[in-house]
Design a protein around this motif. Structure first.
Motif, PDB file in Angstrom:
ATOM      1  N   ALA A  77      -1.327 -10.693   5.553  1.00 18.46           N
ATOM      2  CA  ALA A  77      -0.375 -10.380   6.620  1.00 18.46           C
ATOM      3  C   ALA A  77      -0.175  -8.873   6.734  1.00 18.46           C
ATOM      4  N   ILE A  78      -0.073  -8.200   5.597  1.00 23.03           N
ATOM      5  CA  ILE A  78       0.082  -6.742   5.600  1.00 23.03           C
ATOM      6  C   ILE A  78      -1.172  -6.077   6.143  1.00 23.03           C
ATOM      7  N   ALA A  79      -2.326  -6.524   5.660  1.00 16.49           N
ATOM      8  CA  ALA A  79      -3.589  -5.941   6.119  1.00 16.49           C
ATOM      9  C   ALA A  79      -3.763  -6.103   7.616  1.00 16.49           C
ATOM     10  N   ALA A  80      -3.526  -7.300   8.123  1.00 11.85           N
ATOM     11  CA  ALA A  80      -3.704  -7.547   9.557  1.00 11.85           C
ATOM     12  C   ALA A  80      -2.720  -6.724  10.375  1.00 11.85           C
ATOM     13  N   SER A  81      -1.503  -6.552   9.864  1.00 14.79           N
ATOM     14  CA  SER A  81      -0.504  -5.754  10.580  1.00 14.79           C
ATOM     15  C   SER A  81      -0.929  -4.300  10.671  1.00 14.79           C
ATOM     16  N   LEU A  82      -1.378  -3.733   9.556  1.00 17.87           N
ATOM     17  CA  LEU A  82      -1.788  -2.335   9.568  1.00 17.87           C
ATOM     18  C   LEU A  82      -3.032  -2.135  10.444  1.00 17.87           C
ATOM     19  N   LEU A  83      -4.009  -3.020  10.304  1.00 16.28           N
ATOM     20  CA  LEU A  83      -5.231  -2.887  11.098  1.00 16.28           C
ATOM     21  C   LEU A  83      -4.974  -3.098  12.587  1.00 16.28           C
ATOM     22  N   ALA A  84      -3.919  -3.828  12.905  1.00 18.34           N
ATOM     23  CA  ALA A  84      -3.604  -4.088  14.312  1.00 18.34           C
ATOM     24  C   ALA A  84      -2.994  -2.875  15.004  1.00 18.34           C
ATOM     25  N   PHE A  85      -2.284  -2.041  14.246  1.00 15.65           N
ATOM     26  CA  PHE A  85      -1.462  -1.032  14.909  1.00 15.65           C
ATOM     27  C   PHE A  85      -1.764   0.423  14.556  1.00 15.65           C
ATOM     28  N   ILE A  86      -2.502   0.693  13.489  1.00 12.03           N
ATOM     29  CA  ILE A  86      -2.700   2.099  13.126  1.00 12.03           C
ATOM     30  C   ILE A  86      -4.158   2.499  13.302  1.00 12.03           C
ATOM     31  N   GLN A  87      -4.347   3.782  13.481  1.00 13.30           N
ATOM     32  CA  GLN A  87      -5.671   4.351  13.642  1.00 13.30           C
ATOM     33  C   GLN A  87      -5.686   5.726  12.981  1.00 13.30           C
ATOM     34  N   PRO A  88      -6.872   6.310  12.782  1.00 11.06           N
ATOM     35  CA  PRO A  88      -6.945   7.620  12.134  1.00 11.06           C
ATOM     36  C   PRO A  88      -6.029   8.640  12.815  1.00 11.06           C
ATOM     37  N   ASP A 143      -2.712   8.529  12.521  1.00 11.72           N
ATOM     38  CA  ASP A 143      -1.365   7.973  12.410  1.00 11.72           C
ATOM     39  C   ASP A 143      -0.862   8.117  10.984  1.00 11.72           C
ATOM     40  N   GLU A 144       0.450   8.056  10.839  1.00 16.93           N
ATOM     41  CA  GLU A 144       1.064   8.067   9.515  1.00 16.93           C
ATOM     42  C   GLU A 144       1.739   6.727   9.247  1.00 16.93           C
ATOM     43  N   VAL A 145       1.595   6.261   8.015  1.00 18.39           N
ATOM     44  CA  VAL A 145       2.302   5.076   7.542  1.00 18.39           C
ATOM     45  C   VAL A 145       3.217   5.513   6.419  1.00 18.39           C
ATOM     46  N   LEU A 146       4.484   5.193   6.543  1.00 18.02           N
ATOM     47  CA  LEU A 146       5.487   5.618   5.576  1.00 18.02           C
ATOM     48  C   LEU A 146       5.847   4.474   4.644  1.00 18.02           C
ATOM     49  N   THR A 147       5.796   4.728   3.344  1.00 21.52           N
ATOM     50  CA  THR A 147       6.284   3.769   2.343  1.00 21.52           C
ATOM     51  C   THR A 147       7.216   4.495   1.395  1.00 21.52           C
ATOM     52  N   PHE A 148       7.987   3.724   0.664  1.00 18.78           N
ATOM     53  CA  PHE A 148       8.695   4.290  -0.475  1.00 18.78           C
ATOM     54  C   PHE A 148       7.706   4.477  -1.620  1.00 18.78           C
ATOM     55  N   THR A 174       4.544   9.092  12.777  1.00 18.22           N
ATOM     56  CA  THR A 174       4.869   7.870  12.030  1.00 18.22           C
ATOM     57  C   THR A 174       4.698   6.658  12.943  1.00 18.22           C
ATOM     58  N   LYS A 175       3.699   5.856  12.641  1.00 17.72           N
ATOM     59  CA  LYS A 175       3.415   4.674  13.461  1.00 17.72           C
ATOM     60  C   LYS A 175       4.009   3.414  12.865  1.00 17.72           C
ATOM     61  N   VAL A 176       3.949   3.305  11.529  1.00 16.49           N
ATOM     62  CA  VAL A 176       4.435   2.112  10.829  1.00 16.49           C
ATOM     63  C   VAL A 176       5.264   2.533   9.622  1.00 16.49           C
ATOM     64  N   VAL A 177       6.391   1.865   9.429  1.00 19.85           N
ATOM     65  CA  VAL A 177       7.145   1.951   8.184  1.00 19.85           C
ATOM     66  C   VAL A 177       6.863   0.669   7.423  1.00 19.85           C
ATOM     67  N   LEU A 178       6.203   0.778   6.296  1.00 21.92           N
ATOM     68  CA  LEU A 178       5.873  -0.385   5.474  1.00 21.92           C
ATOM     69  C   LEU A 178       6.942  -0.501   4.396  1.00 21.92           C
ATOM     70  N   LEU A 179       7.875  -1.391   4.633  1.00 20.39           N
ATOM     71  CA  LEU A 179       9.055  -1.544   3.786  1.00 20.39           C
ATOM     72  C   LEU A 179       8.847  -2.698   2.818  1.00 20.39           C
ATOM     73  N   ILE A 216       6.873   0.929  14.214  1.00 24.01           N
ATOM     74  CA  ILE A 216       6.950  -0.491  13.882  1.00 24.01           C
ATOM     75  C   ILE A 216       7.354  -0.618  12.415  1.00 24.01           C
ATOM     76  N   ILE A 217       8.252  -1.546  12.128  1.00 24.25           N
ATOM     77  CA  ILE A 217       8.640  -1.834  10.743  1.00 24.25           C
ATOM     78  C   ILE A 217       7.889  -3.079  10.288  1.00 24.25           C
ATOM     79  N   VAL A 218       7.096  -2.934   9.243  1.00 25.17           N
ATOM     80  CA  VAL A 218       6.436  -4.065   8.601  1.00 25.17           C
ATOM     81  C   VAL A 218       7.166  -4.289   7.282  1.00 25.17           C
ATOM     82  N   SER A 219       7.894  -5.385   7.188  1.00 21.45           N
ATOM     83  CA  SER A 219       8.799  -5.602   6.057  1.00 21.45           C
ATOM     84  C   SER A 219       8.276  -6.688   5.129  1.00 21.45           C
ATOM     85  N   ASP A 220       7.834  -6.260   3.957  1.00 16.79           N
ATOM     86  CA  ASP A 220       7.307  -7.154   2.921  1.00 16.79           C
ATOM     87  C   ASP A 220       8.487  -7.653   2.096  1.00 16.79           C
TER      88      ASP A 220
END
Length: 416
Positions: free
Chosen positions: A127-138, A140-145, A188-193, A222-226
């Motif tokens: 689910a995480i992989a598909a979400s990231l591959l669906a919305f981000i591209q070279p 873009d930034e993805v933010l995590t803690f 910042t395209k995705v926040v992976l929480l 987009i917030i992707v919340s694990d």
């Protein structure tokens, strides 16, 4: 594996070269590729190998050593016997999608449409992989803690994005909100929480989640919340970020059966959120695994309908196990950071005069017969320096195993 010393001998995770191969970006993101290009194994594989060779109790990798509820196993067996052994629909069987929607309503008041706003995945990782591959591209930034679960770095690298982090610091492992704000940008395209948070065991309060939502809205991220540890909290209530004002329209919520029901080998996960975002994820997901685990899907639907007493019981059982292991860790001389969620405990090795947790992790199986994971491997080089004396132990094991581990650990300070 590559040398994972806190000094940081691996490639910086946020400086991936555009010319590198996708597998190299993934390996770099997961701290598996050294500066000289050598590919190593994951820290989990290394510590498990050490545990097996030394006969140590493996408290490194986070998987239970007991099966989950018999009702769920019986349901899977019945489904297999009834012939539910062919492909499930790409978005998952109706029964489980409806069960996920009912679960979200029952526990959180959320109302996803099981037909268009829920998709079943091969574990939370897909689910995480598909979400990231669906919305981000070279670019873009993805933010995590940070520290961050290692697959996050690998998947962000695979997608060619930049991995930006906001630090979580001991003792409570909650973010400084000003530093969190500084980590956001127009890219910042995705926040992976990840909440409850692995590897720290933190459960983020509403104030932190509201800040995440505020900043995601400001930067249109987009917030992707694990939320795979959603039911494994101790004395605090899990708050799904999607339940907060202004969050639902930009949030994808992910969970799985592995953590809640102790069936990690079944790899049944799910994702819910707004129809347009879910459709985008489903488009990618169908070309990863398409579908999986047909009889297990119907069994997990049975699990999601278990009574509240089951959910309260698994948390209370884990709390007791946490306390058993904590006692042994304190007796060993560690500074113990009591987790409020997940099934991981973090400790500081500095009270024992040890500043290098990677080195201690490699020696611990031989010293006392217990294996753990050094926290620096979940960090960028700067974060590895900050966490260089931290170790993570898993307590999702049988009580007798944890009691034995606690006794062994209690002897550590006399052996150093």
């Amino acid at each position: 594996m590559a040398d994972m010393s806190p000094a940081g001998s691996t490639l910086p995770l946020n400086t991936t070269a555009h010319g590198s191969s996708p597998w190299q970006r993934a390996a770099t993101g997961a701290n598996l590729l050294s500066l000289d290009g050598n590919l190593g194994v994951t820290i989990f594989e290394e510590m498990t190998t050490l545990a097996i060779s030394s006969g140590a109790i493996n408290l490194g990798q986070g998987f239970p050593d007991e099966d989950g509820p018999v009702e769920i196993k019986a349901a899977a067996q019945a489904a297999i016997a009834a012939g539910a052994n062919q492909y499930a629909p790409g978005k998952g069987i109706t029964e489980l999608r409806e069960a996920v929607a009912e679960h979200q309503l029952r526990f959180y008041g959320l109302t996803p449409d099981p037909q268009t706003e829920v998709v079943i995945t091969t574990g939370a990782t897909e689910a995480i992989a598909a979400s990231l591959l669906a919305f981000i591209q070279p670019g873009d930034e993805v933010l995590t803690f940070e520290p961050f679960y290692d697959s996050y770095g690998a998947l962000i690298g695979l997608a060619g994005a930049q991995h930006v982090t906001a630090p979580l610091t001991a003792p409570d492992f909650l973010p400084d909100l000003s530093r969190l704000e500084e980590a956001f940008s127009n890219r910042t395209k995705v926040v992976l929480l990840n909440n409850p948070h692995n590897p720290t065991g933190a459960v983020f309060p509403q104030e932190v989640l509201e800040k995440v939502v505020e900043l995601a809205r400001k930067y249109d991220a987009i917030i992707v919340s694990d939320e795979v540890y959603e039911h494994l909290t101790f004395g605090v209530t899990h708050i799904p970020v999607a339940s907060l004002p202004g969050a639902a329209e930009r949030t994808l919520t992910i969970s799985s059966a592995g953590k809640t029901f102790s069936f990690t080998g079944w790899k049944i996960g799910w994702l819910s959120g707004p129809q347009d975002l879910v459709a985008a994820v489903r488009t990618v997901k169908q070309f990863l695994t398409y579908s999986s685990g047909t009889p297990f899907q119907s069994a997990i639907a049975v699990g999601l309908a278990l009574p509240d007493t089951f959910y309260a019981g698994i948390a209370e059982t884990l709390r007791r196990k946490r306390d058993i292991l904590s006692e042994g860790l304190r007796a060993a001389g560690f500074n113990v950071f009591t987790p409020r969620g997940t099934y991981f405990i973090n400790v500081d090795t500095e009270p024992l005069g040890i500043k290098d947790s990677v080195d201690l992790a490699r020696r611990l199986p031989g010293l006392v017969g217990v294996a753990a994971i050094p926290v620096p491997v979940f960090c960028h080089p700067e974060g590895a320096q900050r966490t260089r004396s931290l170790l993570r132990f898993a307590f999702c094991k049988k009580t007798s195993v944890l009691e034995e581990a606690a006794e062994r650990l209690a002897t550590l300070k006399d052996l150093l």
